[in-house]
Design a protein around this motif. Sequence first.
Motif, PDB file in Angstrom:
ATOM      1  N   GLU A 108      17.610  47.503 -21.118  1.00  0.00           N
ATOM      2  CA  GLU A 108      17.729  46.289 -20.307  1.00  0.00           C
ATOM      3  C   GLU A 108      18.205  46.709 -18.909  1.00  0.00           C
ATOM      4  O   GLU A 108      19.037  47.615 -18.786  1.00  0.00           O
ATOM      5  CB  GLU A 108      18.742  45.327 -20.925  1.00  0.00           C
ATOM      6  N   PRO A 109      17.687  46.073 -17.846  1.00  0.00           N
ATOM      7  CA  PRO A 109      18.102  46.479 -16.492  1.00  0.00           C
ATOM      8  C   PRO A 109      19.588  46.210 -16.251  1.00  0.00           C
ATOM      9  O   PRO A 109      20.120  45.156 -16.622  1.00  0.00           O
ATOM     10  CB  PRO A 109      17.227  45.615 -15.582  1.00  0.00           C
ATOM     11  N   LEU A 110      20.263  47.193 -15.670  1.00  0.00           N
ATOM     12  CA  LEU A 110      21.675  47.035 -15.315  1.00  0.00           C
ATOM     13  C   LEU A 110      21.764  46.536 -13.879  1.00  0.00           C
ATOM     14  O   LEU A 110      21.002  46.970 -13.015  1.00  0.00           O
ATOM     15  CB  LEU A 110      22.420  48.364 -15.435  1.00  0.00           C
ATOM     16  N   ASN A 111      22.723  45.630 -13.626  1.00  0.00           N
ATOM     17  CA  ASN A 111      22.934  45.212 -12.237  1.00  0.00           C
ATOM     18  C   ASN A 111      23.738  46.286 -11.499  1.00  0.00           C
ATOM     19  O   ASN A 111      24.174  47.266 -12.099  1.00  0.00           O
ATOM     20  CB  ASN A 111      23.611  43.833 -12.170  1.00  0.00           C
ATOM     21  N   GLU A 112      23.930  46.096 -10.196  1.00  0.00           N
ATOM     22  CA  GLU A 112      24.603  47.127  -9.386  1.00  0.00           C
ATOM     23  C   GLU A 112      25.996  47.457  -9.903  1.00  0.00           C
ATOM     24  O   GLU A 112      26.402  48.617  -9.949  1.00  0.00           O
ATOM     25  CB  GLU A 112      24.683  46.669  -7.918  1.00  0.00           C
ATOM     26  N   GLU A 113      26.708  46.419 -10.300  1.00  0.00           N
ATOM     27  CA  GLU A 113      28.069  46.614 -10.817  1.00  0.00           C
ATOM     28  C   GLU A 113      28.048  47.432 -12.102  1.00  0.00           C
ATOM     29  O   GLU A 113      28.868  48.341 -12.307  1.00  0.00           O
ATOM     30  CB  GLU A 113      28.696  45.237 -11.085  1.00  0.00           C
ATOM     31  N   GLU A 114      27.079  47.143 -12.969  1.00  0.00           N
ATOM     32  CA  GLU A 114      26.971  47.873 -14.243  1.00  0.00           C
ATOM     33  C   GLU A 114      26.525  49.316 -14.032  1.00  0.00           C
ATOM     34  O   GLU A 114      26.969  50.224 -14.741  1.00  0.00           O
ATOM     35  CB  GLU A 114      26.005  47.135 -15.173  1.00  0.00           C
ATOM     36  N   ILE A 115      25.637  49.521 -13.047  1.00  0.00           N
ATOM     37  CA  ILE A 115      25.212  50.899 -12.729  1.00  0.00           C
ATOM     38  C   ILE A 115      26.424  51.718 -12.295  1.00  0.00           C
ATOM     39  O   ILE A 115      26.617  52.855 -12.746  1.00  0.00           O
ATOM     40  CB  ILE A 115      24.117  50.895 -11.633  1.00  0.00           C
ATOM     41  N   ALA A 116      27.265  51.141 -11.446  1.00  0.00           N
ATOM     42  CA  ALA A 116      28.478  51.831 -10.986  1.00  0.00           C
ATOM     43  C   ALA A 116      29.434  52.057 -12.153  1.00  0.00           C
ATOM     44  O   ALA A 116      30.072  53.122 -12.255  1.00  0.00           O
ATOM     45  CB  ALA A 116      29.163  51.004  -9.891  1.00  0.00           C
ATOM     46  N   GLU A 117      29.504  51.075 -13.048  1.00  0.00           N
ATOM     47  CA  GLU A 117      30.386  51.198 -14.216  1.00  0.00           C
ATOM     48  C   GLU A 117      29.924  52.339 -15.120  1.00  0.00           C
ATOM     49  O   GLU A 117      30.733  53.141 -15.595  1.00  0.00           O
ATOM     50  CB  GLU A 117      30.388  49.873 -14.996  1.00  0.00           C
ATOM     51  N   PHE A 118      28.593  52.435 -15.339  1.00  0.00           N
ATOM     52  CA  PHE A 118      28.087  53.513 -16.191  1.00  0.00           C
ATOM     53  C   PHE A 118      28.292  54.877 -15.530  1.00  0.00           C
ATOM     54  O   PHE A 118      28.553  55.873 -16.211  1.00  0.00           O
ATOM     55  CB  PHE A 118      26.605  53.306 -16.529  1.00  0.00           C
ATOM     56  N   GLN A 119      28.188  54.919 -14.211  1.00  0.00           N
ATOM     57  CA  GLN A 119      28.446  56.183 -13.494  1.00  0.00           C
ATOM     58  C   GLN A 119      29.895  56.634 -13.694  1.00  0.00           C
ATOM     59  O   GLN A 119      30.176  57.831 -13.781  1.00  0.00           O
ATOM     60  CB  GLN A 119      28.112  56.026 -12.012  1.00  0.00           C
ATOM     61  N   ARG A 120      30.813  55.661 -13.793  1.00  0.00           N
ATOM     62  CA  ARG A 120      32.221  56.008 -14.057  1.00  0.00           C
ATOM     63  C   ARG A 120      32.376  56.591 -15.466  1.00  0.00           C
ATOM     64  O   ARG A 120      33.156  57.524 -15.669  1.00  0.00           O
ATOM     65  CB  ARG A 120      33.124  54.786 -13.868  1.00  0.00           C
ATOM     66  N   VAL A 121      31.620  56.047 -16.417  1.00  0.00           N
ATOM     67  CA  VAL A 121      31.641  56.595 -17.785  1.00  0.00           C
ATOM     68  C   VAL A 121      31.158  58.046 -17.759  1.00  0.00           C
ATOM     69  O   VAL A 121      31.795  58.946 -18.316  1.00  0.00           O
ATOM     70  CB  VAL A 121      30.755  55.751 -18.744  1.00  0.00           C
ATOM     71  N   SER A 122      30.017  58.276 -17.085  1.00  0.00           N
ATOM     72  CA  SER A 122      29.459  59.632 -16.975  1.00  0.00           C
ATOM     73  C   SER A 122      30.441  60.582 -16.293  1.00  0.00           C
ATOM     74  O   SER A 122      30.589  61.742 -16.707  1.00  0.00           O
ATOM     75  CB  SER A 122      28.157  59.610 -16.166  1.00  0.00           C
ATOM     76  N   SER A 123      31.122  60.084 -15.265  1.00  0.00           N
ATOM     77  CA  SER A 123      32.086  60.919 -14.529  1.00  0.00           C
ATOM     78  C   SER A 123      33.259  61.324 -15.423  1.00  0.00           C
ATOM     79  O   SER A 123      33.726  62.462 -15.355  1.00  0.00           O
ATOM     80  CB  SER A 123      32.617  60.176 -13.300  1.00  0.00           C
ATOM     81  N   ARG A 124      33.726  60.372 -16.243  1.00  0.00           N
ATOM     82  CA  ARG A 124      34.833  60.708 -17.152  1.00  0.00           C
ATOM     83  C   ARG A 124      34.405  61.792 -18.147  1.00  0.00           C
ATOM     84  O   ARG A 124      35.154  62.733 -18.415  1.00  0.00           O
ATOM     85  CB  ARG A 124      35.282  59.450 -17.910  1.00  0.00           C
ATOM     86  N   ILE A 125      33.200  61.648 -18.677  1.00  0.00           N
ATOM     87  CA  ILE A 125      32.690  62.647 -19.631  1.00  0.00           C
ATOM     88  C   ILE A 125      32.582  64.007 -18.945  1.00  0.00           C
ATOM     89  O   ILE A 125      32.973  65.037 -19.508  1.00  0.00           O
ATOM     90  CB  ILE A 125      31.324  62.200 -20.202  1.00  0.00           C
TER      91      ILE A 125
END
Length: 402
Positions: free
Chosen positions: A159-176
């Motif tokens: 499902e398409p992520l909005n801009e806020e969700e894209i940034a949120e997922f990038q934070r998840v990736s950064s933590r990993i």
Amino acid sequence: MHNPDANQLKPVQKALDFNNTEIAFRGSSDSDLERAYWLFKIISVRFLAKVGPPLTRFAMAIGLPVKLLIKPTIFEHFCGGETIEECEGTVSKLASGNVGSILDYSVEGEEEEKVFDETCAEIMRTIKRADGDKRIPLTVFKVTGLGRFELIAKRDAKEPLNEEEIAEFQRVSSRINLICALAHERTVRVMIDAEESWIQDSIDQLALEMMRRYNQNSPIVYNTYQLYRTNVLECLRQDTKLAFTEGFILGAKLVRGAYMEKERKRAEEKGYPSPINASKEDTDRDYDDALRFCINHLNTIAFVAGTHNQESCQLLAQLLDGKQIKHDHDHIYFSQLLGMSDNLSFNLAASGYNVAKYVPYGPIKAVMPYLFRRAEENTSVAGQMGRELKLIVKEKKRRKMF
């Protein structure tokens, strides 16, 4: 400074005998055995295991002193403590039987960015704690400890992520990446736990990306393969081919799986084919085939056999001997959960194999979901509690004779 070598004296290797309760319970006092006996008796009663969690949640919600009952019983049996420091006793006790510890910060089900950052920092502390201590050969984390389940599910569903969700997922990736980069810097192995199938594709992609970065020269990052899923043996084969082609080591933790009832129920409700094997026999076959596959590709794969199944442990031990692979080969670990299957862990260790137990820790209230899942899983594993109880009774009788 820790002195891990004090607990690393290798014993004379013994012939593998999973029924040797003297070795299995050498580190358990009579009172430890008695506590384990009553815990497994209670867990083996399906009704109590089902009603216990909601009753406990209710009691905690209204402020009853449930912690006073939980900490010296189920928490102490299945967890190392509330902090890394409190785990030291468990780490030492396991090491005295040549069994390693896998520090597992078991806080889950959170939703806030602040909590995800705190969890990331705590996982990094487990890596720093493991650095240089041979008694802690592996660490572990769950991706949903670092980001919202619903966010990952949405991404998995394409499902398409909005801009806020894209940034949120990038934070998840950064933590990993922060965790895996530190593990690489300190040469500490870190496993990424498997979760529900409808968020697993994103986890697999993240894990493979971390392996490409950090597993060039030695196994640092491990992904988890749940062999009760119909397509996972093939995924393991494909990932191995990819690792060989791209020149990195595939880190693989092999498990049967922990969400069977939830997976089947969701598939039925949403009208798609169940991703879970039709029978236990199919899962056992896939798991054992995965062991054979890993043994045949040891140059490309480093793996952890996470299993409480005695037949699979026996098979892996026989595969090593059949191919004249040394018992403590750096690419092979057996693993079980703290408080369970001590007959497997300690007898394997006494025969010179690499063994490590998951040592969950965290504040009691935050770790309760983990403990409840243990109780629910155990009742659904036919015969597991019966075997545990039988071995405890056998050891209690043996001690009375001396």
